[in-house]
Design an enzyme around this catalytic site. Sequence first.
Site: not given
Ligand code: URA
Length: 255
Positions: A115
């Site tokens: 993310d």
């Molecule tokens: N899980 C998440 O919630 N965000 C990420 O960036 C990677 C795994």
Amino acid sequence: MLGRKDTAEAVEKRMRINKYIAHAGVASRRKAEELIKEGRVTLNGKTVMELATIVKNGDIVEVNGSPIYNEEKVYYLLNKPRGVISSVSDEKNRKTVIDLMPHVKERIYPVGRLDWDTTGLLILTNDGDFTDKMIHPRNEIDKVYLARVKGIATKENLRPLTRGVVIDGKKTQPAHYNIIKVDHEKNRSVVELTIHEGRNHQVKKMFESVGLIVDKLSRTRFGTLDLTGLRPGESRRLNKKEISQLHNIAVNKVK
Ligand code: URA
């Protein structure tokens, strides 16, 4: 007379079109099939209708109107900082992981996603088959995350994660957790979570399902790789040994 090597080189190279697209690093083989079904792939100017179409030397393959080329396979490890998106381009002109790697000439893309606000370990490559192998949950490659969560983590509230919890209507594979720190004064905890899948916002949603909200998340390990020696924003090329170790753990775990 031609020797063995010359003969091999003289033989025309032929490849199924989805494999050709994956080799070019444009998409995984499965994704390439979707692109073909959607009519977004042409061979020598004609839309490809058959998944079994063969590409030969000199053929021109285009995806979404842009020609694609096969190039040397490269593999990079990046320590992704916060505030950067894990894609090759962004319609809103936000900074992408590719912007952090201007020295790389090949058309690399991230293996899975982190993310915008997640930091840590990200592999980038132009090898579609490698990508498929690394992200397929069946291959059970450990992805280790360090999460700071609001609330007090206990064995009791985390236990469901080890059996699987339902997120977006589908049960997650069993995960492994390790409580690193519990701060009663600030009402927050740090938990390490190991998973094999890579679903959208998976770690945040898994914690949410047990009543804990993630306010900081970082990926610290991917299979045999960690971030030793890499500061946020820094990247380096993976060496042959590291790449074959990743292939080996994926292969050995296939059931
Ligand atoms: N899980 C998440 O919630 N965000 C990420 O960036 C990677 C795994």
